[in-house]
Design a protein around this motif. Structure first.
Motif, mmCIF file in Angstrom:
data_model
loop_
_atom_site.group_PDB
_atom_site.id
_atom_site.type_symbol
_atom_site.label_atom_id
_atom_site.label_comp_id
_atom_site.label_asym_id
_atom_site.label_seq_id
_atom_site.Cartn_x
_atom_site.Cartn_y
_atom_site.Cartn_z
ATOM 1 N N TYR A 52 0.838 -1.199 0.000
ATOM 2 C CA TYR A 52 0.000 0.000 0.000
ATOM 3 C C TYR A 52 0.872 1.247 0.000
ATOM 4 N N GLY A 53 1.911 1.243 0.810
ATOM 5 C CA GLY A 53 2.811 2.386 0.910
ATOM 6 C C GLY A 53 3.529 2.708 -0.385
ATOM 7 N N PHE A 54 3.649 1.737 -1.253
ATOM 8 C CA PHE A 54 4.257 1.963 -2.564
ATOM 9 C C PHE A 54 3.193 2.302 -3.610
ATOM 10 N N LEU A 55 2.090 1.581 -3.572
ATOM 11 C CA LEU A 55 1.038 1.769 -4.579
ATOM 12 C C LEU A 55 0.336 3.117 -4.481
ATOM 13 N N LYS A 56 0.104 3.584 -3.274
ATOM 14 C CA LYS A 56 -0.648 4.838 -3.113
ATOM 15 C C LYS A 56 0.063 6.008 -3.796
ATOM 16 N N PRO A 57 1.372 6.232 -3.552
ATOM 17 C CA PRO A 57 2.040 7.326 -4.272
ATOM 18 C C PRO A 57 2.202 7.043 -5.768
ATOM 19 N N TYR A 58 2.361 5.780 -6.134
ATOM 20 C CA TYR A 58 2.443 5.407 -7.547
ATOM 21 C C TYR A 58 1.149 5.792 -8.263
ATOM 22 N N GLU A 59 0.022 5.430 -7.681
ATOM 23 C CA GLU A 59 -1.264 5.736 -8.307
ATOM 24 C C GLU A 59 -1.513 7.232 -8.361
ATOM 25 N N ALA A 60 -1.075 7.963 -7.351
ATOM 26 C CA ALA A 60 -1.217 9.426 -7.369
ATOM 27 C C ALA A 60 -0.434 10.011 -8.540
ATOM 28 N N ARG A 61 0.712 9.440 -8.815
ATOM 29 C CA ARG A 61 1.503 9.927 -9.956
ATOM 30 C C ARG A 61 0.857 9.538 -11.285
ATOM 31 N N LEU A 62 0.238 8.394 -11.337
ATOM 32 C CA LEU A 62 -0.500 8.026 -12.554
ATOM 33 C C LEU A 62 -1.582 9.058 -12.836
ATOM 34 N N ASP A 63 -2.229 9.512 -11.779
ATOM 35 C CA ASP A 63 -3.327 10.463 -11.928
ATOM 36 C C ASP A 63 -2.877 11.827 -12.449
ATOM 37 N N ASN A 64 -1.586 12.091 -12.429
ATOM 38 C CA ASN A 64 -1.047 13.349 -12.957
ATOM 39 C C ASN A 64 -0.865 13.314 -14.475
ATOM 40 N N HIS A 65 -1.203 12.195 -15.100
ATOM 41 C CA HIS A 65 -1.000 12.030 -16.535
ATOM 42 C C HIS A 65 -2.317 11.670 -17.217
ATOM 43 N N PHE A 67 -4.373 9.452 -19.764
ATOM 44 C CA PHE A 67 -4.401 8.145 -20.413
ATOM 45 C C PHE A 67 -5.693 8.050 -21.204
ATOM 46 N N GLY A 68 -5.620 7.431 -22.344
ATOM 47 C CA GLY A 68 -6.825 7.195 -23.113
ATOM 48 C C GLY A 68 -7.669 6.115 -22.467
ATOM 49 N N PRO A 69 -8.918 5.980 -22.889
ATOM 50 C CA PRO A 69 -9.815 5.000 -22.274
ATOM 51 C C PRO A 69 -9.329 3.559 -22.398
ATOM 52 N N ALA A 70 -8.544 3.246 -23.410
ATOM 53 C CA ALA A 70 -8.063 1.880 -23.586
ATOM 54 C C ALA A 70 -7.192 1.408 -22.421
ATOM 55 N N TRP A 71 -6.606 2.359 -21.691
ATOM 56 C CA TRP A 71 -5.704 2.004 -20.592
ATOM 57 C C TRP A 71 -6.443 1.545 -19.336
ATOM 58 N N ASP A 72 -7.729 1.834 -19.215
ATOM 59 C CA ASP A 72 -8.512 1.422 -18.039
ATOM 60 C C ASP A 72 -7.821 1.818 -16.734
ATOM 61 N N ILE A 73 -7.328 3.053 -16.666
ATOM 62 C CA ILE A 73 -6.529 3.495 -15.525
ATOM 63 C C ILE A 73 -7.296 3.409 -14.213
ATOM 64 N N MET A 111 4.574 0.790 -14.819
ATOM 65 C CA MET A 111 3.325 0.052 -15.016
ATOM 66 C C MET A 111 3.602 -1.411 -15.359
ATOM 67 N N TYR A 112 4.656 -1.662 -16.114
ATOM 68 C CA TYR A 112 5.021 -3.043 -16.444
ATOM 69 C C TYR A 112 5.223 -3.846 -15.154
ATOM 70 N N VAL A 113 5.919 -3.261 -14.198
ATOM 71 C CA VAL A 113 6.190 -3.948 -12.938
ATOM 72 C C VAL A 113 4.906 -4.166 -12.146
ATOM 73 N N LEU A 114 4.126 -3.117 -11.979
ATOM 74 C CA LEU A 114 2.970 -3.206 -11.093
ATOM 75 C C LEU A 114 1.788 -3.926 -11.732
ATOM 76 N N GLU A 115 1.646 -3.821 -13.035
ATOM 77 C CA GLU A 115 0.612 -4.622 -13.699
ATOM 78 C C GLU A 115 1.025 -6.091 -13.725
ATOM 79 N N GLY A 116 2.307 -6.339 -13.916
ATOM 80 C CA GLY A 116 2.796 -7.714 -13.896
ATOM 81 C C GLY A 116 2.589 -8.383 -12.549
ATOM 82 N N SER A 117 2.575 -7.576 -11.498
ATOM 83 C CA SER A 117 2.383 -8.146 -10.164
ATOM 84 C C SER A 117 1.005 -8.776 -10.002
ATOM 85 N N THR A 118 0.058 -8.395 -10.845
ATOM 86 C CA THR A 118 -1.272 -9.007 -10.749
ATOM 87 C C THR A 118 -1.213 -10.485 -11.104
ATOM 88 N N LEU A 119 -0.264 -10.851 -11.966
ATOM 89 C CA LEU A 119 -0.104 -12.266 -12.327
ATOM 90 C C LEU A 119 0.418 -13.055 -11.132
#
Length: 187
Positions: A52-65, A67-73, A111-119
């Motif tokens: 959580y301590g890593f994901l929360k700031p990561y997601e906040a940074r994602l929100d600063n960019h 993304f098109g709808p295909a990304w399902d951010i 995103m490659y790292v954190l999306e890959g973690s879902t696997l």
């Protein structure tokens, strides 16, 4: 998984060049105890709090960019799922040393790292179930949509990768693995 000639170059590079960092991250105490069949609810909640301590700031940074709808951010935001798995009074400190996520290639690498973690989360979910540990909301990820979400991400990543930005994508993924590893191993 073997790399085939049909795999986009960026995915081949990411798999091979980040392998040492991925392997090092998987050697954390939680994963070791889980693999040994010695997982505990307390260790699981500690690990989730670190994530959580890593994901929360990561997601906040994602929100600063943008993304098109295909990304399902919005759907790819998962830190909130951890809140269902940890006690409401659990300390959830945020990681102070995040990788830079200011450029598009840096975002793609992270995103490659954190999306890959879902696997990997799918494997962890099964191991926790076998151990009788109920804290599995986060690790369940996208549930039956995990595979399709990963494939969609890989397709989008391959479309965005160019010869000019591949090195930066790989460097960002490597650094993300390293920063996450350092954070998880920090007491």
């Amino acid at each position: 998984m073997s790399i085939t000639s049909g795999t986009p170059v960026i995915l081949q590079r990411l798999r091979s060049e980040t392998r040492p960092y991925h392997d090092a991250l998987e050697q954390n105490e939680f994963n070791q105890s889980l693999s040994a069949g010695q997982a505990s609810a307390g260790a699981t909640q500690w690990f989730l709090a670190k994530l959580y301590g890593f994901l929360k700031p990561y997601e906040a940074r994602l929100d600063n960019h943008s993304f098109g709808p295909a990304w399902d951010i919005e759907q790819r935001h998962r830190a909130h799922l951890i809140l269902a798995d940890v006690p409401t009074n659990a300390p959830l400190p945020l990681c102070p040393d995040m990788p830079p996520l200011t450029t598009w290639p840096q975002l793609l690498g992270a995103m490659y790292v954190l999306e890959g973690s879902t696997l990997g989360g799918q494997v962890i979910t099964r191991q926790l179930a076998q151990a009788g540990i109920g804290s599995r909301t986060y690790f369940t990820g996208y549930a039956e949509q995990t595979g399709p979400m990963w494939k969609r991400f890989c397709q989008l990543l391959a479309e965005e990768a160019t010869p000019a930005n591949q090195a930066e994508i790989v460097a960002s993924a490597s650094l993300t693995f390293q920063k996450l590893h350092a954070w998880i191993n920090q007491p």
